[in-house]
Write a protein that holds these residues in place. Structure first.
Motif, PDB file in Angstrom:
ATOM      1  N   LYS A 374       0.834  -1.190   0.000  1.00  0.00           N
ATOM      2  CA  LYS A 374       0.000   0.000   0.000  1.00  0.00           C
ATOM      3  C   LYS A 374       0.874   1.247   0.000  1.00  0.00           C
ATOM      4  N   ILE A 375       0.298   2.338  -0.459  1.00  0.00           N
ATOM      5  CA  ILE A 375       1.018   3.600  -0.490  1.00  0.00           C
ATOM      6  C   ILE A 375       1.455   3.982   0.922  1.00  0.00           C
ATOM      7  N   LEU A 376       2.695   4.426   1.078  1.00  0.00           N
ATOM      8  CA  LEU A 376       3.197   4.820   2.389  1.00  0.00           C
ATOM      9  C   LEU A 376       2.352   5.957   2.953  1.00  0.00           C
ATOM     10  N   GLY A 377       1.948   5.792   4.193  1.00  0.00           N
ATOM     11  CA  GLY A 377       1.099   6.784   4.854  1.00  0.00           C
ATOM     12  C   GLY A 377      -0.321   6.304   5.041  1.00  0.00           C
ATOM     13  N   SER A 378      -0.699   5.217   4.344  1.00  0.00           N
ATOM     14  CA  SER A 378      -2.076   4.738   4.452  1.00  0.00           C
ATOM     15  C   SER A 378      -2.381   4.211   5.846  1.00  0.00           C
ATOM     16  N   LYS A 379      -1.390   3.699   6.535  1.00  0.00           N
ATOM     17  CA  LYS A 379      -1.582   3.220   7.901  1.00  0.00           C
ATOM     18  C   LYS A 379      -1.613   4.383   8.876  1.00  0.00           C
ATOM     19  N   GLU A 380      -0.708   5.319   8.709  1.00  0.00           N
ATOM     20  CA  GLU A 380      -0.613   6.447   9.636  1.00  0.00           C
ATOM     21  C   GLU A 380      -1.758   7.435   9.458  1.00  0.00           C
ATOM     22  N   TYR A 381      -2.267   7.559   8.226  1.00  0.00           N
ATOM     23  CA  TYR A 381      -3.364   8.482   7.919  1.00  0.00           C
ATOM     24  C   TYR A 381      -4.455   7.699   7.190  1.00  0.00           C
ATOM     25  N   PRO A 382      -5.177   6.861   7.935  1.00  0.00           N
ATOM     26  CA  PRO A 382      -6.089   5.898   7.308  1.00  0.00           C
ATOM     27  C   PRO A 382      -7.278   6.525   6.602  1.00  0.00           C
ATOM     28  N   LEU A 383      -7.578   7.787   6.869  1.00  0.00           N
ATOM     29  CA  LEU A 383      -8.700   8.438   6.207  1.00  0.00           C
ATOM     30  C   LEU A 383      -8.293   9.119   4.906  1.00  0.00           C
ATOM     31  N   ALA A 567     -12.066   4.538  14.285  1.00  0.00           N
ATOM     32  CA  ALA A 567     -10.849   3.722  14.301  1.00  0.00           C
ATOM     33  C   ALA A 567      -9.598   4.572  14.150  1.00  0.00           C
ATOM     34  N   ALA A 568      -9.747   5.751  13.509  1.00  0.00           N
ATOM     35  CA  ALA A 568      -8.608   6.655  13.325  1.00  0.00           C
ATOM     36  C   ALA A 568      -8.380   7.549  14.537  1.00  0.00           C
ATOM     37  N   GLY A 569      -9.171   7.353  15.582  1.00  0.00           N
ATOM     38  CA  GLY A 569      -8.987   8.129  16.799  1.00  0.00           C
ATOM     39  C   GLY A 569      -9.813   9.390  16.869  1.00  0.00           C
ATOM     40  N   LEU A 570     -10.743   9.567  15.935  1.00  0.00           N
ATOM     41  CA  LEU A 570     -11.618  10.733  15.932  1.00  0.00           C
ATOM     42  C   LEU A 570     -12.993  10.333  16.457  1.00  0.00           C
ATOM     43  N   SER A 571     -13.830  11.321  16.668  1.00  0.00           N
ATOM     44  CA  SER A 571     -15.202  11.028  17.061  1.00  0.00           C
ATOM     45  C   SER A 571     -15.920  10.330  15.908  1.00  0.00           C
ATOM     46  N   PRO A 572     -16.802   9.376  16.197  1.00  0.00           N
ATOM     47  CA  PRO A 572     -17.539   8.731  15.104  1.00  0.00           C
ATOM     48  C   PRO A 572     -18.444   9.701  14.355  1.00  0.00           C
ATOM     49  N   PRO A 698      -4.214  15.044  11.669  1.00  0.00           N
ATOM     50  CA  PRO A 698      -4.426  13.677  12.153  1.00  0.00           C
ATOM     51  C   PRO A 698      -5.527  12.963  11.368  1.00  0.00           C
ATOM     52  N   GLY A 699      -5.270  11.712  11.046  1.00  0.00           N
ATOM     53  CA  GLY A 699      -6.257  10.890  10.364  1.00  0.00           C
ATOM     54  C   GLY A 699      -6.319  11.110   8.873  1.00  0.00           C
ATOM     55  N   TYR A 700      -6.321  12.381   8.455  1.00  0.00           N
ATOM     56  CA  TYR A 700      -6.581  12.721   7.063  1.00  0.00           C
ATOM     57  C   TYR A 700      -5.312  12.924   6.218  1.00  0.00           C
ATOM     58  N   GLY A 701      -4.254  13.488   6.797  1.00  0.00           N
ATOM     59  CA  GLY A 701      -2.995  13.626   6.070  1.00  0.00           C
ATOM     60  C   GLY A 701      -2.791  14.928   5.340  1.00  0.00           C
ATOM     61  N   GLY A 702      -3.673  15.935   5.524  1.00  0.00           N
ATOM     62  CA  GLY A 702      -3.495  17.234   4.886  1.00  0.00           C
ATOM     63  C   GLY A 702      -2.402  18.051   5.536  1.00  0.00           C
ATOM     64  N   ILE A 703      -2.024  19.157   4.904  1.00  0.00           N
ATOM     65  CA  ILE A 703      -0.825  19.889   5.327  1.00  0.00           C
ATOM     66  C   ILE A 703      -1.061  20.937   6.407  1.00  0.00           C
ATOM     67  N   CYS A 704      -2.306  21.205   6.787  1.00  0.00           N
ATOM     68  CA  CYS A 704      -2.588  22.250   7.787  1.00  0.00           C
ATOM     69  C   CYS A 704      -1.960  23.581   7.368  1.00  0.00           C
TER      70      CYS A 704
END
Length: 717
Positions: A374-383, A567-572, A698-704
């Motif tokens: 899988k593309i690197l980062g898919s585990k760390e930023y599953p969304l 599952a990504a640690g955010l509110s459902p 967190p979760g999404y992987g955007g740059i903020c």
């Protein structure tokens, strides 16, 4: 498969008589192409005589152009003949200077270093970052997959990843369109059609305005769309999520939402509705700075206008990649629209159809073996979406030594994707860095090899399929012969690299053959699309109002709650998430917010002389500061100021105005070029990303991109 009404062509595309006279007679060739000044890729017809463009006219049949181009579209034509074009392959020598080399040498040396990386660390140590264009998105992925790497990243993490990933968690797809022209009410959050998104979008907005539709702008800056709007809501940046929760509270607690629609189409509503009890308009006012009465009124106005109403999907500015709550803001937008019952309703929010390429002949166009990793980062930023990936996570992995080789196509990561100092350090640690571009970008400056692409006017690309009320396919065809003979097109570059790397069997065809084969699968051919004027539509697949979308979510319903988010640690379900940093009036800090201007597209267009002249004529590189704050700091309009934070300090001139939120410093996001080889753009204005700390949502992987605080003071104060 193609309906008889498919052609949108040469008829009506007549040359301006004055231009014809000035050129001494009629033009001898015409070609249809797609603009490359931004990602919209509007269609146009070019009129060429003696190898030079006499005139371009937006194609009436192209769904984004509608017969027009914007200022960037006209200005960016100059890239083909720019004195700053890259004209031959370059290699960085031991002294850090670039020297010209042949294509054969470049490909051979790159291939040797690619193989060394694969031998040492495997193909997963290679990555590609590309800004999708018709051919680029095909050839870059095919090249990397042929090498065995899944690490193909778009520019999305620096643009629209959080938005599309958040939408996907709710509605199962990354985007929708607001039926602005037919709406009774549309709210825009951090987006400005009038700052040159697409001519068709501006036309739709104008129609809505003339019909009396209510248009509301939620933005810390009063942008140019105010000409068509009824109200500007000068929200505290980063707090759009609180506004959405506050308006949702009003609809739910007062029973103003479409309960029947929600019950039939959604799951998890009760849990989210219960959480809204505390999200009163008064609570939202304390966060957003918007009066509770305004929040209540806007919600009620939406309810009155529903279902011919929606919150427009936005793009980069407010929640595309901006804050630690951007993905959650995107979710809340979709949930608010669901409360209105506006999906696929006239004047509401639409899921329009598209047509895609069918199966090709495997003998001629063999499939690349599937990459199991899988593309690197898919585990760390599953969304994050696998179709985009988190390019800044890739940079982080380069910094850590995990990724050892990176290719960049049409991407200026080093100047526009996050903190420039961190990115320069990260990319500097690579064993191999290859950049494909038309000019010496800041990213190209850091490369080991720079490969010159011909401009978009000098190449044929693969067909571009566009979804819409009537889906279509469009073509970027060659307008000019190559200005510089040692430049190559995207397809040629990656095919040559593939052959050098030993995977040439997957590129044993021309772009013409591939384009024709793709079009054959939808009942067309390259020749018929050219004869059709570069755009052909599919009326048999046209959109119909009122149909219920197929929700491509795990539950098959609109998801007020998401197991993946939990599952990504955010509110459902979306709850208030504070931005990573907040301005402190006592400390004198302001939130740094960036944005487009009508004549510029990020860093890509600033080196165009005519477009930069507009900037200089109207002082458009200035930062915007609230008049109230300026008075307190002793700053007057036009003063030179110092903008600083822990990342950077820079000098620029200021525009003092009441058209910006007092907690905000607005900075146009495309200036501050640091590449001396871009002589027009070099040193003009400040660069937003110099001030932005390296941070990943967190979760999404955007740059903020807007999680930055700065102070401002007058030079000499």
């Amino acid at each position: 498969m193609l309906g008889a009404a498919g052609a949108a062509g040469m008829a009506g595309a007549a040359l301006d008589p004055e231009v014809a006279h000035a050129w001494g007679g009629p033009v001898v060739t015409t070609a249809h192409s797609l603009c490359n000044a931004c990602s919209s890729k509007c269609g146009f017809t070019a009129y060429v005589r003696d190898g030079e463009i006499a005139q371009v006219i937006g194609d009436a049949g192209h769904p984004y152009a509608k017969g027009k181009l914007c200022a960037r579209g006209y200005g960016y034509l100059q890239i083909a003949t720019s004195e700053d074009r890259l004209t031959e392959p370059l290699k960085k020598n031991e002294k850090g200077a670039f020297e010209p080399i042949s294509w054969d040498q470049a490909c051979a040396e790159i291939a040797e270093r690619v193989q060394a990386i694969i031998d040492e660390a495997g193909p997963e140590a290679l990555a590609m970052v590309q800004d999708p264009r018709p051919s680029g998105k095909y050839y870059t992925k095919r090249f990397m997959n042929a090498l065995g790497s899944a690490n193909v990243y778009t520019h999305g993490a620096a643009c629209n990843l959080s938005k599309e990933a958040g939408f996907t968690q709710v509605i199962g797809t990354g985007n929708y369109s607001s039926d602005v022209a037919n709406s009774k009410m549309t709210m825009f959050i951090g987006r400005s059609y009038a700052d040159a998104i697409r001519p068709s979008s501006v036309s739709a907005l104008q129609k809505a305005h003339e019909r009396g539709a209510r248009i509301v702008l939620v933005d810390p800056r009063c942008n140019n769309t105010i000409a068509f709007a009824d109200e500007w809501v000068p929200i505290n940046p980063g707090t759009d999520l609180a506004l959405l929760l506050g308006m949702s509270h009003v609809l739910v607690t007062r029973g103003l939402y479409d309960a029947e629609y929600v019950a039939k189409n959604a799951v998890g509503f009760e849990e989210w509705a219960a959480s809204l009890a505390a999200c009163t308009p008064a609570w939202a006012e304390s966060i957003t700075g918007i009066p509770a009465g305004t929040i209540e009124r806007l919600a009620v106005e939406f309810a009155d206008a529903a279902p011919a109403a929606s919150i427009e999907p936005s793009w980069r500015g407010a929640f595309g990649c901006a804050y630690e709550n951007s993905g959650e803001t995107a979710r809340a937008v979709c949930l608010f629209n669901t409360l209105l019952g506006c999906w696929n309703q006239k004047g509401g929010a639409l899921f329009t159809p598209s047509v895609s390429v069918g199966k090709l002949d495997e003998a001629k166009f063999p499939s690349v073996p599937k990459v199991e990793a899988k593309i690197l980062g898919s585990k760390e930023y599953p969304l994050s979406l696998s179709s985009m990936g988190s390019n800044v996570y890739a940079a982080q992995q380069a910094h850590a030594g995990v990724i050892k080789g990176m290719f960049f196509y049409n991407s200026n990561m080093a100047a526009g994707y996050s903190n420039t100092a961190f990115l320069a350090e990260a990319l500097g640690r690579l064993d191999l860095m290859v950049v494909v571009d038309v000019q010496m970008s800041e990213t190209a400056q850091l490369a080991d090899y720079v490969l010159p692409e011909c401009s978009y006017l000098e190449r044929l690309e693969l067909p571009e399929f566009i979804g819409g009320k009537v889906p279509c396919v469009t073509l970027r065809d060659k307008v000019l012969e190559r200005v510089h003979p040692e430049t190559r097109s995207c397809d040629e570059i990656f095919s040559e690299l593939a052959r050098a790397c030993g995977v040439g069997e997957y590129f044993d065809f021309t772009v013409e053959e591939l384009a024709d084969a793709q079009l054959q699968t939808v009942g067309l051919s390259l020749e018929t699309l050219r004869q059709a004027g570069g755009t052909a539509s599919f009326p048999e697949a046209a959109f119909e109002y009122g149909n219920t979308p197929k929700w491509k979510t795990p539950t098959g319903k609109i998801q007020f709650t998401s197991e993946a988010c939990a599952a990504a640690g955010l509110s459902p379900y979306p709850v208030w998430v504070e931005p990573a940093v907040m301005p402190d009036g006592a400390a004198g800090t302001l939130r740094l917010v960036g944005g487009k201007q009508a004549h510029m597209s990020h860093t890509q267009t600033t080196n165009i002389a005519d477009l930069m002249q507009i900037t200089k004529d109207y002082d458009l590189d200035r930062v915007w500061l609230s008049a109230d704050v300026a008075q307190r700091l002793g700053i007057a309009d036009g003063d030179e100021v110092i903008v600083s934070n822990e990342c950077h300090e820079g000098r620029g001139r200021v525009k003092v105005t009441q058209r910006v939120n007092p907690t905000t410093l607005f900075m146009p996001s495309h200036y501050g070029c640091s590449s001396p080889e871009q002589r027009t753009a070099y040193g003009v204005g400040l660069r937003q990303m110099d001030f932005v700390p390296f941070r990943i949502e967190p979760g999404y992987g955007g740059i903020c991109s807007q999680e930055a605080l700065v102070t401002v003071k007058k030079v000499g104060a």
